[in-house]
Design a protein around this motif. Structure first.
Motif, PDB file in Angstrom:
ATOM      1  N   GLY A  26       0.787  -1.219   0.000  1.00 43.68           N
ATOM      2  CA  GLY A  26       0.000   0.000   0.000  1.00 43.68           C
ATOM      3  C   GLY A  26       0.819   1.269   0.000  1.00 43.68           C
ATOM      4  O   GLY A  26       0.305   2.349  -0.254  1.00 43.68           O
ATOM      5  N   ARG A  27       2.077   1.156   0.331  1.00 48.66           N
ATOM      6  CA  ARG A  27       2.962   2.298   0.266  1.00 48.66           C
ATOM      7  C   ARG A  27       4.388   1.782   0.321  1.00 48.66           C
ATOM      8  O   ARG A  27       4.614   0.610   0.575  1.00 48.66           O
ATOM      9  CB  ARG A  27       2.696   3.283   1.392  1.00 48.66           C
ATOM     10  N   THR A  28       5.317   2.677   0.151  1.00 48.44           N
ATOM     11  CA  THR A  28       6.725   2.307   0.215  1.00 48.44           C
ATOM     12  C   THR A  28       7.196   2.384   1.664  1.00 48.44           C
ATOM     13  O   THR A  28       7.097   3.431   2.298  1.00 48.44           O
ATOM     14  CB  THR A  28       7.584   3.247  -0.645  1.00 48.44           C
ATOM     15  N   PHE A  29       7.668   1.257   2.177  1.00 49.62           N
ATOM     16  CA  PHE A  29       8.150   1.202   3.547  1.00 49.62           C
ATOM     17  C   PHE A  29       9.667   1.206   3.619  1.00 49.62           C
ATOM     18  O   PHE A  29      10.244   0.935   4.656  1.00 49.62           O
ATOM     19  CB  PHE A  29       7.605  -0.049   4.251  1.00 49.62           C
ATOM     20  N   SER A  30      10.287   1.527   2.488  1.00 48.96           N
ATOM     21  CA  SER A  30      11.747   1.442   2.462  1.00 48.96           C
ATOM     22  C   SER A  30      12.405   2.396   3.440  1.00 48.96           C
ATOM     23  O   SER A  30      13.510   2.140   3.903  1.00 48.96           O
ATOM     24  CB  SER A  30      12.262   1.701   1.041  1.00 48.96           C
ATOM     25  N   ALA A  78       9.284  -6.510   3.428  1.00 56.02           N
ATOM     26  CA  ALA A  78       8.945  -7.540   4.403  1.00 56.02           C
ATOM     27  C   ALA A  78       9.938  -7.519   5.557  1.00 56.02           C
ATOM     28  O   ALA A  78      11.107  -7.144   5.381  1.00 56.02           O
ATOM     29  CB  ALA A  78       8.945  -8.924   3.749  1.00 56.02           C
ATOM     30  N   VAL A  79       9.467  -7.921   6.705  1.00 57.38           N
ATOM     31  CA  VAL A  79      10.327  -8.066   7.874  1.00 57.38           C
ATOM     32  C   VAL A  79      10.041  -9.428   8.485  1.00 57.38           C
ATOM     33  O   VAL A  79       8.919  -9.935   8.400  1.00 57.38           O
ATOM     34  CB  VAL A  79      10.074  -6.927   8.898  1.00 57.38           C
ATOM     35  N   TYR A  80      11.074 -10.020   9.062  1.00 59.19           N
ATOM     36  CA  TYR A  80      10.977 -11.371   9.579  1.00 59.19           C
ATOM     37  C   TYR A  80      11.418 -11.409  11.038  1.00 59.19           C
ATOM     38  O   TYR A  80      12.217 -10.581  11.480  1.00 59.19           O
ATOM     39  CB  TYR A  80      11.851 -12.310   8.753  1.00 59.19           C
ATOM     40  N   LEU A  81      10.905 -12.371  11.761  1.00 65.46           N
ATOM     41  CA  LEU A  81      11.332 -12.617  13.129  1.00 65.46           C
ATOM     42  C   LEU A  81      11.592 -14.110  13.272  1.00 65.46           C
ATOM     43  O   LEU A  81      10.652 -14.914  13.302  1.00 65.46           O
ATOM     44  CB  LEU A  81      10.281 -12.160  14.140  1.00 65.46           C
ATOM     45  N   GLN A  82      12.863 -14.469  13.309  1.00 64.98           N
ATOM     46  CA  GLN A  82      13.255 -15.855  13.535  1.00 64.98           C
ATOM     47  C   GLN A  82      13.307 -16.094  15.033  1.00 64.98           C
ATOM     48  O   GLN A  82      14.060 -15.414  15.737  1.00 64.98           O
ATOM     49  CB  GLN A  82      14.614 -16.137  12.904  1.00 64.98           C
TER      50      GLN A  82
END
Length: 123
Positions: A26-30, A78-82
């Motif tokens: 929906g938008r740029t999260f960079s 995207a963001v991840y949580l291992q």
């Protein structure tokens, strides 16, 4: 419409691992920093981890440092949580959040939130 959608939650035994994902659209999260919070039943929301927009800095709560790792993809969508060595006390709904100018551990400083994904760790 801005959306953060989490996935990857589930039921795991103590000592196991899970990898949570949060995809932004929906938008740029960079240029946004991203974070993970969690809330267990009957408890207040708790900061878990965050990562700056560049990915150069990460922050962790004392309760997860050394067991959890936050990362983001090169496209910064995207963001991840291992999550490794999971404990029953890690059981909670985990929320992804994004903010442009934030204090990593302060939930109110984040601008966008996902709906959450349930993580349950059995003993």
């Amino acid at each position: 419409q801005v959306q953060l959608v989490e996935s990857g939650g589930g039921l795991v035994q103590a000592g196991g691992s899970l990898r949570l994902s949060c995809v932004a659209s929906g938008r740029t999260f960079s240029s946004y920093s991203m974070g993970w919070f969690r809330q267990a039943p009957g408890k207040e929301q708790e900061f878990v981890a965050s990562i700056t927009w560049s990915g150069g800095s990460t922050y962790y709560s004392n309760s997860v440092e050394g067991r959890f790792t936050i990362s983001r993809d090169s496209a910064k969508t995207a963001v991840y949580l291992q999550m490794n060595s999971l404990k029953p006390e890690d059981t909670a709904v985990y929320y992804c959040a994004a903010g442009a100018r934030l204090v990593p551990t302060v939930a109110d400083s984040y601008d966008y939130w996902g709906q959450g994904t349930q993580v349950t760790v059995s003993s």
